[in-house]
Design a protein around this motif. Structure first.
Motif, PDB file in Angstrom:
ATOM      1  N   UNK A 180       7.906  44.636   1.134  1.00  0.00           N
ATOM      2  CA  UNK A 180       8.293  43.600   2.098  1.00  0.00           C
ATOM      3  C   UNK A 180       7.263  43.537   3.220  1.00  0.00           C
ATOM      4  N   UNK A 181       6.834  44.712   3.675  1.00  0.00           N
ATOM      5  CA  UNK A 181       5.835  44.782   4.753  1.00  0.00           C
ATOM      6  C   UNK A 181       4.488  44.235   4.281  1.00  0.00           C
ATOM      7  N   UNK A 182       4.024  44.695   3.092  1.00  0.00           N
ATOM      8  CA  UNK A 182       2.730  44.227   2.577  1.00  0.00           C
ATOM      9  C   UNK A 182       2.742  42.712   2.400  1.00  0.00           C
TER      10      UNK A 182
ATOM     11  N   UNK B 157      18.063  33.679  20.767  1.00  0.00           N
ATOM     12  CA  UNK B 157      18.979  33.854  19.633  1.00  0.00           C
ATOM     13  C   UNK B 157      19.283  35.325  19.361  1.00  0.00           C
ATOM     14  N   UNK B 158      18.683  36.225  20.183  1.00  0.00           N
ATOM     15  CA  UNK B 158      19.024  37.644  20.081  1.00  0.00           C
ATOM     16  C   UNK B 158      17.946  38.548  19.543  1.00  0.00           C
ATOM     17  N   UNK B 159      16.748  38.040  19.340  1.00  0.00           N
ATOM     18  CA  UNK B 159      15.667  38.873  18.819  1.00  0.00           C
ATOM     19  C   UNK B 159      15.065  39.705  19.949  1.00  0.00           C
TER      20      UNK B 159
ATOM     21  N   UNK C 265       7.153  30.351   4.757  1.00  0.00           N
ATOM     22  CA  UNK C 265       7.735  31.419   3.940  1.00  0.00           C
ATOM     23  C   UNK C 265       8.170  32.590   4.808  1.00  0.00           C
ATOM     24  N   UNK C 266       7.418  32.865   5.858  1.00  0.00           N
ATOM     25  CA  UNK C 266       7.833  33.922   6.788  1.00  0.00           C
ATOM     26  C   UNK C 266       9.172  33.584   7.422  1.00  0.00           C
ATOM     27  N   UNK C 267       9.356  32.286   7.824  1.00  0.00           N
ATOM     28  CA  UNK C 267      10.629  31.879   8.422  1.00  0.00           C
ATOM     29  C   UNK C 267      11.766  32.062   7.420  1.00  0.00           C
ATOM     30  N   UNK C 268      11.517  31.704   6.171  1.00  0.00           N
ATOM     31  CA  UNK C 268      12.555  31.845   5.152  1.00  0.00           C
ATOM     32  C   UNK C 268      12.926  33.307   4.953  1.00  0.00           C
ATOM     33  N   UNK C 269      11.928  34.178   4.893  1.00  0.00           N
ATOM     34  CA  UNK C 269      12.197  35.597   4.683  1.00  0.00           C
ATOM     35  C   UNK C 269      12.897  36.187   5.913  1.00  0.00           C
ATOM     36  N   UNK C 270      12.510  35.739   7.101  1.00  0.00           N
ATOM     37  CA  UNK C 270      13.186  36.218   8.315  1.00  0.00           C
ATOM     38  C   UNK C 270      14.656  35.804   8.306  1.00  0.00           C
ATOM     39  N   UNK C 271      14.933  34.602   7.862  1.00  0.00           N
ATOM     40  CA  UNK C 271      16.315  34.122   7.811  1.00  0.00           C
ATOM     41  C   UNK C 271      17.164  34.956   6.868  1.00  0.00           C
ATOM     42  N   UNK C 272      16.509  35.539   5.850  1.00  0.00           N
ATOM     43  CA  UNK C 272      17.252  36.377   4.899  1.00  0.00           C
ATOM     44  C   UNK C 272      17.354  37.819   5.359  1.00  0.00           C
ATOM     45  N   UNK C 273      16.834  38.111   6.579  1.00  0.00           N
ATOM     46  CA  UNK C 273      16.998  39.450   7.150  1.00  0.00           C
ATOM     47  C   UNK C 273      15.798  40.355   7.041  1.00  0.00           C
ATOM     48  N   UNK C 274      14.639  39.804   6.708  1.00  0.00           N
ATOM     49  CA  UNK C 274      13.434  40.624   6.567  1.00  0.00           C
ATOM     50  C   UNK C 274      12.831  40.867   7.955  1.00  0.00           C
ATOM     51  N   UNK C 275      12.965  42.098   8.453  1.00  0.00           N
ATOM     52  CA  UNK C 275      12.460  42.440   9.780  1.00  0.00           C
ATOM     53  C   UNK C 275      10.943  42.370   9.830  1.00  0.00           C
ATOM     54  N   UNK C 276      10.282  42.728   8.730  1.00  0.00           N
ATOM     55  CA  UNK C 276       8.817  42.668   8.701  1.00  0.00           C
ATOM     56  C   UNK C 276       8.327  41.233   8.862  1.00  0.00           C
TER      57      UNK C 276
END
Length: 862
Positions: A646-648, A696-698, A661-672
């Protein structure tokens, strides 16, 4: 302070009759045989006796008269009935109100309060090995022996009230109400133990007292599991209870305080300061428990000399010749003279010529303790070290019984009170070793701070000392005495249970490239030694021994062998090693495949689930410009295993601007993905989206937004977030205001309770003034910026003495600043002195300096 606290304090410090009261209830009971408890509160032991005594004290006063005389509190008829009938034990406040109504002054209340305390605690279980505070002799609690000029005099003179009594006894009173730790700090022989004893004797005379053995921490832990209320724990020389790895813990102290127990402790200032200093970043923190424990304490400082007011009070007791001598002495403090401190110094420093052996023995003992030899010093150690402090002529002319004469000189008591060395018994008529006078030790710490220990003295410590071997080894290492350090670490490691000592020994052997001894420890099963040996073998390119060890199953050897094979391009042998399943070897092999462009084999291994092959394949594809295929490889592994892919994947997406794609992965809970997106938004100065994420709490976005505002000088943005409660924004706002010299706003925010603003204001004002007052402001401020700026100022102005003083107290920044200053100015002799004093980093800096110039005679520096 409450009314009850005032009354308790006044009862405790009243001068009239205080010395007589300290003789104890039992003595007076014998002296007053035949006197009934109803007329003497000192004889009251239970509730019926207390009730009879109170009825006797009431006399002919009516209930109405007592209620009127007790105004404004008053005494209800039901309360008075309970007092006189003994239905239940009255509260202390009720008793004090009644005593006031009866017209008793502060001094007369004391025996009644003591009687109440006995009654209130009569039903409590007596802790093991406990006794009442009033029954305890001060000498048994650590109060030092006093000079003796009259054989018939008491073992300690009358107590001269101190200026600090009010604060100390109030602290004890507060602790008695709900539990607490009261710490009395002062140098040796300043009266801290006597002052603490008098405080608990006056306030808690009827409480139980436990004086635990520092060498048996389990007893205190056992008591903490089921503590008895109204108990005092006496911890004279608190450091003795903290130095043992299994010693007093903060958890035990919290349990005791929570149960209402009062802990009274004493400590030397340098011991206290060294334990509360902030930890060194990136280094082990040996004082984490101590720092937290000491933060629970109410600290009372005892000055080293009597004030004018205290000396005037002492005149009232000057009929005691000991006090008269202490008052008349001009070359020592009042308490130190009572403990014969200055006489000890004169006996050591000005020993007559025929007592050179005694002086040498004392010096050897003082030096041993100075460098960390805790516990007692054996006779064999002293006899082995003492010759190093004698001239060749003195050694040659030494009589056969020189050590007997030297010990007699060193252990002779001065004025019947103190000696340079005190014998430690091993039984009746047997001596196991000797301890050094605390006062003399503190004097020697200053007088011989930079004096090097002769090599013979270090060897004596290596051969004969019994306690704190690991600490002594660290001291030798700091002082550049590497041979002694290795020998001591070896001894500590041989004890079997000291894993830290084993690790330290291995590190020393690696630094000295002692492969043979490392190999011995490795063969004996020391895993740390095995790892270190392999590392050293790899550094020296010993591939044959690494191959042999790898074949015998040593994973660390196999990993180091793989690294060497990869460096040399030996792909076939590396392929065979990779079959073992070792992740490190698999990574080395995959990296070599990528380096040689073996895409097909990397794909094949990645398809079989080889994570190292997948990573290096993606790296190779990106390097060749095929970013989409690299991302595809990483997506497959991220879906299969998650982190670290996930990090790589997030890093590669961010590197090539794949924001959606980063926004999509962040929405699914990817902290990286969130962290990478924040980096991109920060680089692009996209404050709006960062603000949206923060709101929003970040937390990560919130912190980065504050940093961005600071970087861009957006003071309004920082002010708005700081006013909304964002502490990170408050920190950056204070820094920005300080950088701009905005004193008025810093002062305003500091007045409103903004700690960051207050710290920056102190530093800013100090920078502007740069005078003595500014120095004092910085010295009082413990924030990182203030401390760092103070150290920088001290370095720039060449204030070596203050840097040295702060370093001696355990300030690692000051120690670093001191050795940097001395090294920058090429002051090799002074740097050498800091090596002998054990200042952290001095030996290393001297080694660097020595490589560029000859230092002639620098002992122990490699």
């Amino acid at each position: 302070m409450s009314a009850i606290a005032v009354v308790l304090y006044c009862d405790s410090v009243a001068f009239g009759g205080a010395a007589e009261r300290r003789q104890g209830v039992g003595v007076r009971r014998d002296q007053r045989a035949g006197v009934h408890a109803e007329s003497d509160p000192d004889l009251v032991q239970d509730l019926p006796e207390l009730a009879r005594a109170l009825r006797h004290l009431r006399g002919s006063r009516s209930y109405a008269q007592l209620d009127r005389d007790a105004r404004p509190q008053g005494l209800a008829r039901s309360t008075l009935s309970n007092l006189f009938n003994g239905t239940t034990t009255p509260t202390r406040e009720t008793l004090l109100t009644f005593l006031t109504a009866c017209g008793l002054d502060e001094d007369a209340r004391h025996p009644w309060l003591a009687a109440w305390e006995r009654v209130a605690t009569a039903g409590l279980r007596r802790p093991r090995e406990a006794r009442r505070v009033r029954e305890t002799r001060p000498r048994l609690l650590g109060v030092k022996a006093c000079i003796q000029v009259d054989p018939a005099a008491s073992e300690v003179p009358a107590y001269v009230p101190r200026d600090l009594d009010w604060g100390l006894r109030t602290a004890v009173t507060v602790a008695a109400k709900g539990g607490g730790l009261v710490l009395v700090i002062g140098n040796s022989s300043v009266g801290k133990t006597r002052t603490a004893f008098e405080a608990i004797h006056a306030i808690l005379g009827e409480w139980w007292l436990i004086h635990p053995d520092p060498s048996n921490p389990e007893s205190l832990r056992t008591f903490a599991h089921d503590p008895t209320p109204r108990t005092v724990i006496w911890l004279d020389e608190l450091q003795l209870y903290l130095d043992d790895p299994d010693g007093l813990s903060v958890a035990v102290v919290r349990n005791l305080v929570g149960a209402g127990v009062v802990l009274i402790a004493t400590m030397w200032p340098d011991e206290y300061l060294s334990r509360i200093m902030a930890r060194v970043p990136g280094q082990p923190d040996p004082h984490s428990n101590d720092r937290e424990l000491l933060s629970l304490a109410h600290v009372v400082d005892v000055p080293g000399t009597f004030s004018l007011a205290e000396r005037r009070r002492a005149e009232a007791f000057a009929s005691d010749r000991r006090i008269r001598i202490a008052l008349d002495a001009l070359d020592g403090g009042f308490t130190q003279v009572l403990a014969a401190g200055p006489e000890l110094v004169r006996r050591w420093e000005n020993a007559p010529a025929d007592q050179c052996y005694g002086k040498a023995l004392i010096t050897a003992a003082l030096d041993a303790r100075r460098v960390g030899a805790t516990g007692y010093l054996t006779r064999s150690l002293l006899e082995a070290a003492a010759p190093a402090y004698l001239t060749p002529t003195q050694q040659a002319n030494a009589p056969a019984d020189w050590s007997d004469r030297a010990l007699m000189y060193a252990t002779t008591q001065l004025h019947g009170a103190a000696s340079a060395l005190s014998a430690v018994p091993a039984g009746m008529g047997e001596v196991v070793g000797y301890t050094v006078s605390d006062y003399l030790h503190q004097h020697a710490q200053r007088a011989r701070r930079t004096a090097p220990l002769p090599r013979e003295a270090w060897q004596a410590l290596v051969d004969h000392h019994l306690d704190n071997i690991h600490g002594l080894a660290r001291s030798a290492e700091r002082r550049g005495q590497y041979d002694a350090a290795v020998a001591l670490y070896r001894r500590a490691a041989d004890e079997g249970s000291n894993t830290v000592a084993k690790a330290s020994l291995v590190e020393m052997l690696v630094r000295r490239h002692s492969i043979a001894e490392l190999r011995e420890h490795a063969e004996a099963g020391d895993q740390h030694a095995k790892t270190a040996l392999v590392k050293l073998l790899a550094e020296q390119g010993c591939i044959d021994e690494l191959r042999q060890r790898a074949n015998s199953g040593e994973e660390s050897a196999a990993s180091s062998l793989a690294e060497l094979l990869a460096e040399r391009g030996c792909i076939n042998e590396l392929r065979q090693l990779a079959k073992s399943g070792n992740e490190s070897i698999a990574n080395q092999f995959a990296q070599l495949l990528a380096k040689q462009g073996q895409v097909a084999e990397l794909y094949e291994r990645a398809d079989r689930g080889d994570d190292a092959a997948a990573y290096w394949l993606a790296d190779l594809l990106e390097e060749r410009g095929d970013v989409d295929q690299a991302l595809c490889v990483l997506r497959v592994r991220a879906a299969a295993v998650g982190a670290p892919f996930d990090y790589f994947l997030s890093r590669l997406l961010g590197k090539h601007g794949r924001v959606n794609e980063l926004r999509d992965r962040m929405a699914s809970g990817d902290q990286f993905a969130e962290d990478e997106l924040i980096d991109i938004l920060d680089r692009e100065r996209n404050v709006d989206e960062l603000t949206e994420m923060a709101e929003s709490g970040s937390e990560a976005a919130s912190g980065r937004l504050s940093w961005a505002f600071f970087r861009d000088g957006n003071i309004n943005g920082l002010r708005q977030r700081a006013d909304g409660g964002d502490r990170i924004a408050a920190h950056f706002l204070a820094k920005l205001l300080a950088d701009r010299g905005s004193v008025d706003e810093l002062r305003e925010r500091a007045s409103a309770g903004d700690g960051s603003a207050a710290d920056k204001l102190d530093v800013l004002l100090a920078i502007e003034a740069c005078d003595d007052e500014a120095f004092e402001t910085l010295r009082r401020n413990s924030c990182v910026d203030a401390v760092s700026f103070l150290i920088d100022l001290l370095k720039k102005r060449g204030h070596v003495d203050e840097l040295r003083q702060r370093a001696d107290a355990g300030d690692w920044q000051a120690a670093r600043g001191l050795v940097d200053l001395l090294a920058e100015r090429g002051r090799a002799d002074e740097l050498q002195a800091e090596v002998h004093a054990g200042t952290d980093g001095a030996a290393q800096r001297l080694s660097v300096l020595a490589s560029g110039r000859s230092l002639g005679g620098a002992q122990g520096v490699v």
